[in-house]
Structure formats: C-alpha cells, structure tokens
Enzyme design. Sequence first.
Site, PDB file in Angstrom:
ATOM      1  CD  GLU A   1       1.645  -5.743   2.841  1.00  0.00           C
ATOM      2  OE1 GLU A   1       0.700  -6.511   2.631  1.00  0.00           O
ATOM      3  OE2 GLU A   1       2.236  -5.670   3.945  1.00  0.00           O
ATOM      4  N   PRO A   2       4.637  -0.605   0.914  1.00  0.00           N
ATOM      5  CG  PRO A   2       5.403   0.704  -0.869  1.00  0.00           C
ATOM      6  CD  PRO A   2       4.755  -0.624  -0.554  1.00  0.00           C
ATOM      7  N   GLY A   3       4.359   2.172   3.109  1.00  0.00           N
ATOM      8  CA  GLY A   3       3.512   3.272   3.545  1.00  0.00           C
ATOM      9  C   GLY A   3       4.392   4.490   3.712  1.00  0.00           C
TER      10      GLY A   3
ATOM     11  NE  ARG B   1       6.456   9.446  13.086  1.00  0.00           N
ATOM     12  CZ  ARG B   1       7.425   8.536  13.192  1.00  0.00           C
ATOM     13  NH1 ARG B   1       7.110   7.289  13.450  1.00  0.00           N
ATOM     14  NH2 ARG B   1       8.688   8.856  13.002  1.00  0.00           N
TER      15      ARG B   1
ATOM     16  CB  CYS C   1      -3.610  18.499  30.472  1.00  0.00           C
ATOM     17  SG  CYS C   1      -4.332  20.115  30.283  1.00  0.00           S
ATOM     18  CD  GLU C   2      -1.360  12.877  29.125  1.00  0.00           C
ATOM     19  OE1 GLU C   2      -0.384  12.346  29.687  1.00  0.00           O
ATOM     20  OE2 GLU C   2      -2.521  12.457  29.226  1.00  0.00           O
TER      21      GLU C   2
HETATM   22  C1  LIG Z   1       1.428  -5.536   7.410  1.00  0.00           C
HETATM   23  C2  LIG Z   1       2.018  -4.193   7.168  1.00  0.00           C
HETATM   24  N1  LIG Z   1       2.399  -3.870   5.929  1.00  0.00           N
HETATM   25  C3  LIG Z   1       2.930  -2.660   5.659  1.00  0.00           C
HETATM   26  C4  LIG Z   1       3.108  -1.717   6.637  1.00  0.00           C
HETATM   27  C5  LIG Z   1       3.682  -0.384   6.254  1.00  0.00           C
HETATM   28  O1  LIG Z   1       4.889  -0.101   6.858  1.00  0.00           O
HETATM   29  P1  LIG Z   1       5.705   1.171   6.401  1.00  0.00           P
HETATM   30  O2  LIG Z   1       4.805   2.346   6.533  1.00  0.00           O
HETATM   31  O3  LIG Z   1       6.851   1.252   7.314  1.00  0.00           O
HETATM   32  O4  LIG Z   1       6.137   0.945   5.000  1.00  0.00           O
HETATM   33  C6  LIG Z   1       2.751  -2.024   7.953  1.00  0.00           C
HETATM   34  C7  LIG Z   1       2.962  -1.047   9.024  1.00  0.00           C
HETATM   35  O5  LIG Z   1       2.768  -1.247  10.174  1.00  0.00           O
HETATM   36  C8  LIG Z   1       2.179  -3.283   8.219  1.00  0.00           C
HETATM   37  O6  LIG Z   1       1.795  -3.609   9.459  1.00  0.00           O
END
Ligand SMILES: Cc1ncc(COP(=O)(O)O)c(C=O)c1O
Length: 436
Positions: free
Chosen positions: A277-279, A317, A362-363
């Site tokens: 599950e890469p994001g 971030r 404003c922070e």
């Molecule tokens: C369950 C799950 N899978 C995948 C990801 C994706 O993580 P990343 O973007 O670091 O690959 C996240 C991010 O929070 C997550 O909570």
Amino acid sequence: MAVQNRFTYRAGELYCEDVPAERIAAEHGTPCYVYSRASLLERYADIRDAFGQWGALVCFSVKCCGNLSVLKLLAEAGSGFDVVSGGEICRALRAGADPQKIVFAGVGKTGEEIEYALREGILMLNVESRPELEAINVVATRLGARAAVAIRLNPDVDARTHAKTTTGKGGTKFGIGIRTAERLALDARSWDGVEVRGIHLHLGSPIYSAEPYESALTKALELVERLREAGCPVDTLNLGGGYCISYTGEEVTTPQQYAAALRTSLEKSACPVIIIEPGRYIAGNGAVLLTRMIYRKESEFGKRFLICDAAMNDLIRPTLYEAFHRVWPVRSAEGMPQVVRPDQSSFEGLVTERVDVVGPVCETGDYLARNRPLPRVEAGELLAVFDVGAYGFAMGSNYNARPRAAEVLVDGAECRLIRRRETCGDMIGPEEEWLI
Ligand SMILES: Cc1ncc(COP(=O)(O)O)c(C=O)c1O
C-alpha cells in the site's frame, strides 16, 4: 522504467518535465500544486516491479493524494487503492478503480461505510478490533454476503518514524496484538458473514530501513502458520505502506532493497496474494508547491522572513510533523544544490541569507521552512517547495478562510488544471443556504 527526477533547473529556471514553473504560475496562479505525470507513473511501475516476483497488487494509498485525475492515471496503469473512508472509496470508484483492487483500512469504519464497501464488492476490509469484525459480520449477514477480511496486526515493532506517524507499536490505536488477533480469527471461523483471508501490517511512515518490515513480517508469518493449521484459509499478506522517499536529495532505501530484504520471508510464507500500500513512494517526489513571495520582513530581533502566499493550510507537514521540505527560488542561476539537509548552514560557492519561509496564516506555527540558507529572493518572485505530492494538498484545509490551492498535472510540454483553485463561494456555500 528508470526513476528520474522530473523537476530540474534548466538555464537557471525550474521546470516540471518540459514546462517552466514560471509559466504554470502565470497561467494558474499561486499557491499551486504541480504534479509530474511521468514521475507518478514511473514510481508506480518501479515499486510494482520491485515486488513483481510475487505478483504483488499495488494499492495506492488514496489518503496521501486523492485528486481524481491522479487516481485515474494510476487506475489506468493497473493500480489498486488503499482507502480509509467511504469518501475515499467514492473517490477511487469515481476515478475508475476496479473494486476488486480496493482494500479498506481504518479503526472506525461505520456501519454505513461497511455496507457501502460490501455493496461495491471491494476486495478486502482490514479489521482493527473485535467489535469492528462483529459489525462487519452483522452487515454482511444482512446483505447475504461473506466479507473477505484481513486482520491488521499491531506487531509492537518500532518503525522509528515521527511519533505522530508510528502505527505498529503497542499503545497506538492501530491493529490488534498477535494473541488477540489469533483468538479473534479462530472465533470468526464459525461466523457466517466474514472470512478471515489475510493478515495486514502497516507500521508507520516514512520508514527508512527494511528492518522493521522484516521484524513485523517474521511475527506475522508465525501467526499465519498457526491460523492455517487451525483451518483459517489465510492466503493474503498485506505489507502496508511506509516506503520512504528522499526529502534531501540523498539516497535512501529503494523498493528493490525492501523487496530483497523481505524475499526469504515472503517465499517462506507461501501466501499466493501479496499486497503493498505505498502512498508517499509513488506521489511524494512527484509534485512541487509553487508560491509567490509577498513581502520581505526584516525584524529588529535579527530574523528575516519571506512571507509567501502559501501557508500551513496548504502544506501542514512542516508544522505538524517538523517535516523537512527543500525550498528554493524558481529562478536561480546555479539551480538548487544536489543535496539540501535540515542542518545545512551554507552552500559552497553560493551566497545565501538565513530566512524563515512563512505564510499569511495567523499562527506562529505557520511556516514552510525555518532558518534556511537561501539565495536572496525579492517580493513578487516565486519559490518552489519540493516533494509535496504526498500528504500535501490532501492535508490542506480552509483555515483562516483561505481557498485551497489549484492543482495541475504536467505531461511533457503540456500542463492541465486538475483541480481549480477554490473560491470564496466554495467555502461559504454549504452555510449560505442555512444562514440563520
Ligand atoms: C493502512 C495504511 N496503508 C498505507 C499507508 C500509506 O503510507 P505511505 O504513504 O507512507 O506509503 C498508510 C498511511 O498512513 C496507512 O495508514
């Protein structure tokens, strides 16, 4: 396909692929998120191929960058999607996702969301507690369905990420401890509405070495073996996300290196279905945020602020996680140095000044970069904030009634708007009709 940097300086000017950043800002205004199509696709292919020997299904993590056009691009390339809400399921489907490539995580799925997921026929729900599995069982039984589920483990492994993004340690709200998970999977064998088919891990983000994945996987595989012996048809191993990217320009662990480190365990697992599950890995290096400097402010307290039109509501971030993003002028005769580290005080051969890059919110926490050596920039000039494709726009807000930024996608020499800048009407619309 080789992974390339698609944001480069040519003759003293920043380009995204073949489009000058100045032109994008002139056409679409600032602040503006600029994505590289080639970068997104190359990163997707790179991590897919690294885990390709196991035929891994890549489920792009929608939470990091949910723009419909970005999702559509990835869906067309074959990607699946990791979602954490009904809203993200809706986005993924609207972008053309195959429901059988959608996995649904998150600790608080509502009955409504579970029903929506089951009716749409998604691949798997990742379960994070006994009450949640019971709720899925109730909904699925009512629908006459049998939900395929994976149990998300909390393996109590420290992935050494920022405290706010670590999820695989005991004491966080995520996942189920191994003994409890085993009991739950065994009990669920007799439930009509669910079938425990997988084990899910996600340890945090970003994770800079393969070692936490190895430790967690070792623990998970012992459980898989015991569950199989007890008659649970576990055929899926979901390794989650967290694969790191470089924010400084230095080399970091590659997908190939993660895959090599996990090879022995994955082969031993004999699980026919592997999911990742890469994001961040796919989207993180694939965008910059363009911002125009409004004022230079020199204080009598010895501080120099570059006040820009992008703020913490556009990119949270830095203040939320103390995350480091390179910031550099869009016009820069020498280009940006290859490596810029958080502790950098100067660059050889470059005249710089120490500045805080801040926004109008404003922070005191409204900053994009602090105490950075930068070439002198004048009001009206553009700056680029690098590596913001993941958890950038997606975490944006309307705080201080600031419309969210435009998003554009560059493809070679072409640039298309993929989300228009919000208007005041977009922000007050949902209230206007209900005005007392
Ligand atoms: C369950 C799950 N899978 C995948 C990801 C994706 O993580 P990343 O973007 O670091 O690959 C996240 C991010 O929070 C997550 O909570």
